[in-house]
Design an enzyme around this catalytic site. Sequence first.
Site, PDB file in Angstrom:
ATOM      1  N   GLU A 462       0.754  -1.247   0.011  1.00  0.00           N
ATOM      2  CA  GLU A 462      -0.090  -0.064   0.167  1.00  0.00           C
ATOM      3  C   GLU A 462       0.683   1.458  -0.171  1.00  0.00           C
ATOM      4  O   GLU A 462       0.816   1.932   0.905  1.00  0.00           O
ATOM      5  CB  GLU A 462      -0.890   0.103   1.247  1.00  0.00           C
ATOM      6  CG  GLU A 462      -2.169  -1.168   1.102  1.00  0.00           C
ATOM      7  CD  GLU A 462      -2.994  -1.123   2.285  1.00  0.00           C
ATOM      8  OE1 GLU A 462      -4.168  -1.398   2.039  1.00  0.00           O
ATOM      9  OE2 GLU A 462      -2.458  -1.114   3.219  1.00  0.00           O
ATOM     10  N   GLU A 529      -4.981  -9.635   0.019  1.00  0.00           N
ATOM     11  CA  GLU A 529      -5.615  -9.713   1.327  1.00  0.00           C
ATOM     12  C   GLU A 529      -7.163  -9.705   0.894  1.00  0.00           C
ATOM     13  O   GLU A 529      -7.695  -9.276   0.102  1.00  0.00           O
ATOM     14  CB  GLU A 529      -5.421  -8.114   1.730  1.00  0.00           C
ATOM     15  CG  GLU A 529      -4.125  -7.923   2.649  1.00  0.00           C
ATOM     16  CD  GLU A 529      -4.076  -6.579   3.255  1.00  0.00           C
ATOM     17  OE1 GLU A 529      -4.906  -6.056   3.236  1.00  0.00           O
ATOM     18  OE2 GLU A 529      -3.022  -5.904   3.071  1.00  0.00           O
TER      19      GLU A 529
END
Length: 1020
Positions: A462, A529
């Site tokens: 991220e 994820e």
Amino acid sequence: MKRELPSLDWLSDVSVFAVNRLPAHSDHRYYHTESEAREQADMSLRHSLNGIWKFAYSTHPNSRPEGFYEVSHQSGGWDTIQVPGHIQLQGFAKPQYVNTMYPWDGHEELRPPQLPQTRNPVGSYIKEFALPSTLRNQPVYISFQGVESAFYVWLNGQFVGYSEDSFTPSEFDLTPFIEQGQNKLAVEVYQRSTGSWIEDQDFWRFSGIFRDVYLYTVPKLHVRDLFVRTDLDSQYQHGLLSVEVQIQGEHFGHAEAVLIDPDGVEAGRARMDQEEDEELRLSVELAAADARLWSAELPALYTLLIFLYDHEGQLIEVTPQQVGFRKFEMIDRVMHLNGKRLVFKGVNRHEFNCRRGRAITKEDMLFDIRTLKQNNINAVRTSHYPNQTLWYELCDQYGMYVIDEMNLESHGSWQKMGAIEPSWVVPGDRPEWKDIVMDRAVSMLERDKNHPSILIWSCGNESFGGEVIYQVSEYFRNTDPGRLVHYEGVFNDRRFNDTSDMESRMYAKPVDIEAYLNSNPDKPYISCEYMHAMGNSLGGMHKYTELESKYPMYQGGFIWDYIDQALLKEDSHGKPYLAYGGDFDDRPTDYNFCGNGIVYADRKWSPKMQEVKFLYQNVKLIPDRDSMSIVNENLFTGMEAYDLECVLYRDGEEVKRTWLPANTAPLSKQTLPIGLVDEELIAGEYCIQASLKLKGRTLWAEQGHEVAFGQYVFIIEKRATGETAAASSPHGLEVVHGDVNIGVHGRDFSVIFSKQAGTLVSLSYAGREMISLPPQPLFWRATTDNDRGTAMDFHAAGWYAASLAPKCTNVSILEDGSSVSVLFTYKLSISREVGTAVQYTVFPDGSIRVQSEYKGAADLPDMPIFALSFKIPARYNKLKWLAMGPEENYSDRCFGARLGLFETDAAASEAGYLVPQESGNRTGVRSVRIVDEEGAGLFVKAPMKQPVECRISPYTAFELEHARHRFELPPVHYTVVTIAGRQMGVGGDDSWGAPVHEEYHIPADQDMKFEFWLQAENLI
């Protein structure tokens, strides 16, 4: 990168991240003798500095004890601290939990690489030590395995070096400064540095020396770095080991490489000589015929021994290195291991301990690796930083596929409150950030490169996209072409789409994944994820695992995440509890968003694990009445290590048991006759359960551990129902028509219905009153984290109000000679168009049939639950179920549940989620006994083929709704019985807006009804 004198300016200088730090290298061990090397014994050439250090904490750099590193500085009155450990968990300052935002947000307005002016605490450490005899008169180095986030080092008053990167080793040469007697080591640790801008992971913000610290020396000839690579022939049968060795020292003679197979037998030997005009860099290849291949299923490990001899032929050093022969590659856009398509059944894992934070122990890691293996998890992503070396060794030995992720996350620099705004993203395309980012990639790869468990390097997490991260990916490929490269952030910045070798997305819905897979993509797909396991979650996970067999390019995913990040704290009464963000007065904070684990922070398994284990099982057992279908999805292993047991149950009681001689080959199917069902079976509900169990003990589980199960349920109907039997009871009923109450009395029991209260108010068996609070229609459940993420508490709040005050509009009674029925009709505040009714029918034997009916209407929000709830005295808290279990389960999370008899108690039915919420539900409830210590109480039974759902707890939905910690719940006075016709699913695609899948909703425009029976259990 050398500087004469240390400077605080380095902290905010993005070009300075390592001063005098030694180059990164492999994490191998080394010994003086072959016997030590073969045993992998504790290294005599290392000396631990773990333990008690002197310590001073300063809230600001200007208040730190300058000059504390001087030999003359007196520190007698200082505090002490444990190393390894976090400063904030040892009585100094407080921990802070934030997710994406930077921890200083709202306190100071900063842009990278600026640092907080008022919020940069300093820890000053001193360790005085005597140099051990094993290290005297030799070169001495020091290794800091993990320090957060930047630190300066002095020895005996002399500056040694500086380093950033919290999660990879920092090593320095102490030889010029070391004394042969007593020494004073001083370390100054800063919580904030330029590294803090790229360490914005979703975790608690700590600081300090939180991993091991040790001194070490090396022999006069030493393998400084070792790189082993394996390859397989086109048939994946014969192996080739390539070895590269970098040696430091003088008077080198020669080296030998010896390969030992998993049985301890020598499999190959080669001499390694220095080539002309080469520095001490050696290389050799060793062949391994009919190699035993490494995989998570069969983690076969060879041992490579490197022998170093000096020019006189004397053995100086022996270096052992475990080797796994395996080949990981992309074939036709699909990832393959040893020639087989691989599916990651994975989980993301933070290093965490509820007492020690990220300073976890060997015992923690052993628990974790065994937990993963026991629950069919075959892969782990090191979210979002390199872990301790021991973790990779365990993954090698136990068999676990690893995505090794470098320490890079800059989430708060480009995403604010969910919106993407990358105007000042780091590293992005900013060349000044390249070196500090690349240093982290190099440090990870060089340390971890020899672990066969690592299949994929990850460029971090991220941090948006850009050229810098692309260059990192190219470094990984060029340096280590035997592995693939992962980076999810290309989804947000497609300019450098080749950064990642696979399409990797977070929290994409199954329909979105299918759209990608149906678009003829050029990359396989993994969910790096998925299934955000916050609180009561993981509903609908089966929709993801079902993609595995449908699309070859869908290659699994990694659940977020393994363990709740909650810290032990005491409440205002001195009782310990698991605390989350904000509980330490830490602001800003993201509160309980740290609680996403399938394991609780105290390392107890959460009930969500039941679903994970089933959906991740590699062997599918599919019984029917007469046969068993076995689907072995293992890539490399058959059934030789397992026993296959089949049991026939009737109404939960065992009838017959057998064992089947399963020998299903990997990636194949087999059907076997069972032979449990015959024509003599009496009426009842039957269940055939198949269980695959370990024949013997393994590293990760005991003999008899179940690795897979399957079940088949069927009914034989040949007898009258229990309802008819109750109705024909010989005892009569007395009905009393009072002005306010209707009494129905029989032998040893009494039932009272209140026209004023509009419900049943008393149920007394043999003088024991069972109703503490009368039954009420219930349409609201305590919101889960996922419910709050979809704003259900806003959109569906009308059902909350409807549950608080249903208005009874009519009471009617029907006496038919064999029973008495009382019907209550209600209006609901949510709409004039809807209504509900509850009818109680009392039979002469004291049993009561309860029927609940709902008439739907349009334009209403979906209903959370359709139920009836009441309280009974708290003494009745022992639960004996015939239902789906044993752990809690929901309509969208019941694949891992099995039909059976099991026992719990009311308090244990409450799951340990960080924030109290709906939990403890069971689907498929045939019956449940709610009894006291003597086995007396109530028996709840559903009609045949019409099971109900039940939640039996010390707390009401409303008490749970308004508590944010478990200690806020009231003392236990009651057992709350909630019986539902339906409850909506819990969802779990994410926890910030993903709805429960449509088929698990309860539309409010449909008519519904359910029923159940109440009767005494050992009371009359």
